[in-house]
Design an enzyme around this catalytic site. Structure first.
Site, short mmCIF file in Angstrom:
data_model
loop_
_atom_site.label_atom_id
_atom_site.label_comp_id
_atom_site.label_asym_id
_atom_site.label_seq_id
_atom_site.Cartn_x
_atom_site.Cartn_y
_atom_site.Cartn_z
N ASP A 100 36.69 11.90 -4.97
CA ASP A 100 35.46 12.17 -5.73
C ASP A 100 35.69 11.89 -7.22
O ASP A 100 34.73 11.83 -7.98
CB ASP A 100 35.07 13.65 -5.54
CG ASP A 100 33.74 14.01 -6.20
OD1 ASP A 100 32.76 13.26 -5.97
OD2 ASP A 100 33.67 15.02 -6.92
N GLU A 146 36.23 6.61 -15.05
CA GLU A 146 34.90 6.92 -14.52
C GLU A 146 33.83 6.41 -15.47
O GLU A 146 33.88 6.77 -16.66
CB GLU A 146 34.77 8.43 -14.31
CG GLU A 146 35.68 8.92 -13.20
CD GLU A 146 35.52 10.42 -12.88
OE1 GLU A 146 34.71 11.10 -13.53
OE2 GLU A 146 36.21 10.88 -11.97
N HIS A 163 32.05 11.52 -8.34
CA HIS A 163 32.27 12.80 -9.06
C HIS A 163 31.05 13.73 -8.89
O HIS A 163 30.47 14.19 -9.88
CB HIS A 163 32.55 12.54 -10.55
CG HIS A 163 33.34 13.67 -11.17
ND1 HIS A 163 34.26 13.48 -12.18
CD2 HIS A 163 33.33 15.00 -10.93
CE1 HIS A 163 34.77 14.65 -12.52
NE2 HIS A 163 34.23 15.59 -11.78
N1 LIG Z 1 35.01 17.18 -8.35
C1 LIG Z 1 34.34 17.93 -9.20
O1 LIG Z 1 33.18 17.69 -9.50
C2 LIG Z 1 34.99 19.14 -9.78
C3 LIG Z 1 34.19 20.25 -10.11
C4 LIG Z 1 34.82 21.39 -10.57
C5 LIG Z 1 36.20 21.40 -10.77
N2 LIG Z 1 36.93 20.29 -10.51
C6 LIG Z 1 38.38 20.28 -10.74
O2 LIG Z 1 39.02 21.00 -9.72
C7 LIG Z 1 40.29 21.47 -10.18
C8 LIG Z 1 40.52 22.90 -9.77
O3 LIG Z 1 39.50 23.75 -10.27
P1 LIG Z 1 39.59 25.34 -10.15
O4 LIG Z 1 38.32 25.88 -10.62
O5 LIG Z 1 40.11 25.73 -8.81
O6 LIG Z 1 40.73 25.63 -11.23
P2 LIG Z 1 41.69 26.90 -11.32
O7 LIG Z 1 42.15 26.93 -12.73
O8 LIG Z 1 41.05 28.10 -10.76
O9 LIG Z 1 42.92 26.49 -10.37
C9 LIG Z 1 43.82 25.47 -10.67
C10 LIG Z 1 45.16 25.89 -10.10
O10 LIG Z 1 46.07 24.79 -10.21
C11 LIG Z 1 47.35 25.36 -10.44
N3 LIG Z 1 48.28 24.35 -10.92
C12 LIG Z 1 48.42 23.84 -12.16
N4 LIG Z 1 49.41 22.90 -12.16
C13 LIG Z 1 49.87 22.82 -10.89
C14 LIG Z 1 50.86 22.05 -10.26
N5 LIG Z 1 51.61 21.16 -10.94
N6 LIG Z 1 51.08 22.23 -8.94
C15 LIG Z 1 50.35 23.15 -8.24
N7 LIG Z 1 49.40 23.93 -8.80
C16 LIG Z 1 49.16 23.76 -10.10
C17 LIG Z 1 47.07 26.48 -11.43
O11 LIG Z 1 48.15 27.39 -11.50
C18 LIG Z 1 45.80 27.08 -10.86
O12 LIG Z 1 46.06 28.12 -9.95
C19 LIG Z 1 40.25 21.24 -11.70
O13 LIG Z 1 40.92 20.04 -12.00
C20 LIG Z 1 38.81 21.03 -11.98
O14 LIG Z 1 38.64 20.24 -13.12
C21 LIG Z 1 36.36 19.18 -9.99
#
Ligand SMILES: NC(=O)c1ccc[n+]([C@@H]2O[C@H](COP(=O)([O-])OP(=O)(O)OC[C@H]3O[C@@H](n4cnc5c(N)ncnc54)[C@H](O)[C@@H]3O)[C@@H](O)[C@H]2O)c1
Length: 304
Positions: A253, A258, A276
């Site tokens: 996604d 992008e 996305h």
């Molecule tokens: N596709 C989309 O439209 C969309 C929408 C919302 C969020 N996202 C993305 O999804 C991702 C996760 O979002 P979230 O709300 O769950 O964030 P979050 O902060 O709640 O969780 C992220 C987790 O990743 C962990 N982390 C960091 N580095 C790491 C590594 N090297 N190995 C393993 N774990 C690691 C952190 O400790 C944390 O627990 C983010 O990148 C966010 O930008 C994408």
């Protein structure tokens, strides 16, 4: 006199109503240039902006009455957050508004990959009936490996559990309540998962977290779903892994660039893509608008 809120991009009507019901005077003006915004901002106590509205130093300097900025959504790249804080302006985003929407997109991709949804549609469009060629698998009983066990990771795990999947997860921080997941190391996720889903931020330590070496270690039947951030997966290495049959299928996604232009991944039959859209649901966007409004209301009320 009522405090004034400037809404610079469309948000859910419920958010506007909440601000008005809290007694604030709300003006909505969309599509302003940086200069127009800077000229308009002085009387306002709060702004609500989406990613396309840039709030940089000149605007913040002009914003003499500003107390809070609400950003429905996650990324704050459009706001000079540190400078805003120096000026005493609180900045709020809505990091969990679209958590469920993203979790649901992960399953959309998992099922679509396993059940050949795109290939099936295309075959029918071409007048073919290839029912037997599209025989596939159930996700029931398969192992789902979650990399990054934060908000979205947890929601994915809950849903996977309901589908009868075995859930394993890896995070760099200690997870207090892993719910249905067994916490394991990254190598176990890579080598033992039937599905791998990524939910980490894109930071230095996660850049190309999955690349040639990791794809070589995955099961040949593995399906990768990436709804995290562009840059976490090495797209060149993924292309090689998909063409060499190192993994079965991938769905993305998010892309390093992008919009991604004519990315070679789009030429592959064992690759699905969405532009996305993880957070692009009516419910997620409504939640983002109301959560941003709630945070702005609380900040303005706190400051009296
Ligand atoms: N596709 C989309 O439209 C969309 C929408 C919302 C969020 N996202 C993305 O999804 C991702 C996760 O979002 P979230 O709300 O769950 O964030 P979050 O902060 O709640 O969780 C992220 C987790 O990743 C962990 N982390 C960091 N580095 C790491 C590594 N090297 N190995 C393993 N774990 C690691 C952190 O400790 C944390 O627990 C983010 O990148 C966010 O930008 C994408």
């Amino acid at each position: 006199m009522a405090k004034k809120v400037l809404v610079c991009n469309p948000i859910a009507e419920e958010g506007i109503e909440m601000l008005e019901e809290a007694g604030f005077e709300v003006d909505q003006k969309f599509g302003m240039s940086k200069e127009e915004l800077t000229k308009m901002v002085p009387p306002y106590h709060a702004m609500i902006v989406r990613g396309s509205t840039k709030v940089r130093e000149p605007t913040l300097d002009a914003a003499k009455n500003l107390e809070a900025i609400g950003r429905p959504g996650i990324g704050l790249d459009n706001i000079d957050v540190e400078y805003a804080k120096e000026k005493g302006v609180a900045v709020y985003n809505t990091p969990t508004a679209t958590t469920i929407s993203v979790a649901e997109l992960v399953f959309t991709h998992m099922f679509a990959a396993y059940r050949n949804v795109v290939a099936g549609t295309n075959s029918l469009r071409e007048g073919k009936w290839i029912k037997k060629e599209l025989k596939s698998n159930e996700i029931y009983g398969k192992t789902l490996g979650i990399i990054g066990y934060g908000n979205i990771g947890h929601e994915v795990a809950k849903r996977a559990d309901c589908f009868g999947m075995k859930v394993i997860a890896f995070d760099v921080v200690d997870v207090e309540d892993p719910g249905p997941a067994n916490m394991v190391d990254l190598d176990t996720i890579i080598t033992e998962s039937d599905f791998i889903t990524l939910h980490v931020p894109h930071i230095d330590s996660t850049h190309h977290l999955l690349s040639t070496e990791e794809f070589k270690k995955m099961k040949g039947s593995a399906v990768l779903v990436d709804c995290s951030r562009g840059g976490v997966v090495d797209e060149d290495a993924l292309y090689e892994a998909l063409t060499d049959g190192e993994i079965r299928f991938a769905s993305k996604d998010v892309f390093a660039e992008e919009p991604p232009g004519d990315n070679p991944l789009f030429t592959l039959d064992n690759f699905h893509a969405t532009p996305h859209i993880g957070g692009q649901t009516l419910e997620g966007q409504a939640r983002a608008g109301t959560q941003a409004a709630e945070k702005v209301i609380a900040e303005l009320q706190k400051r009296g």
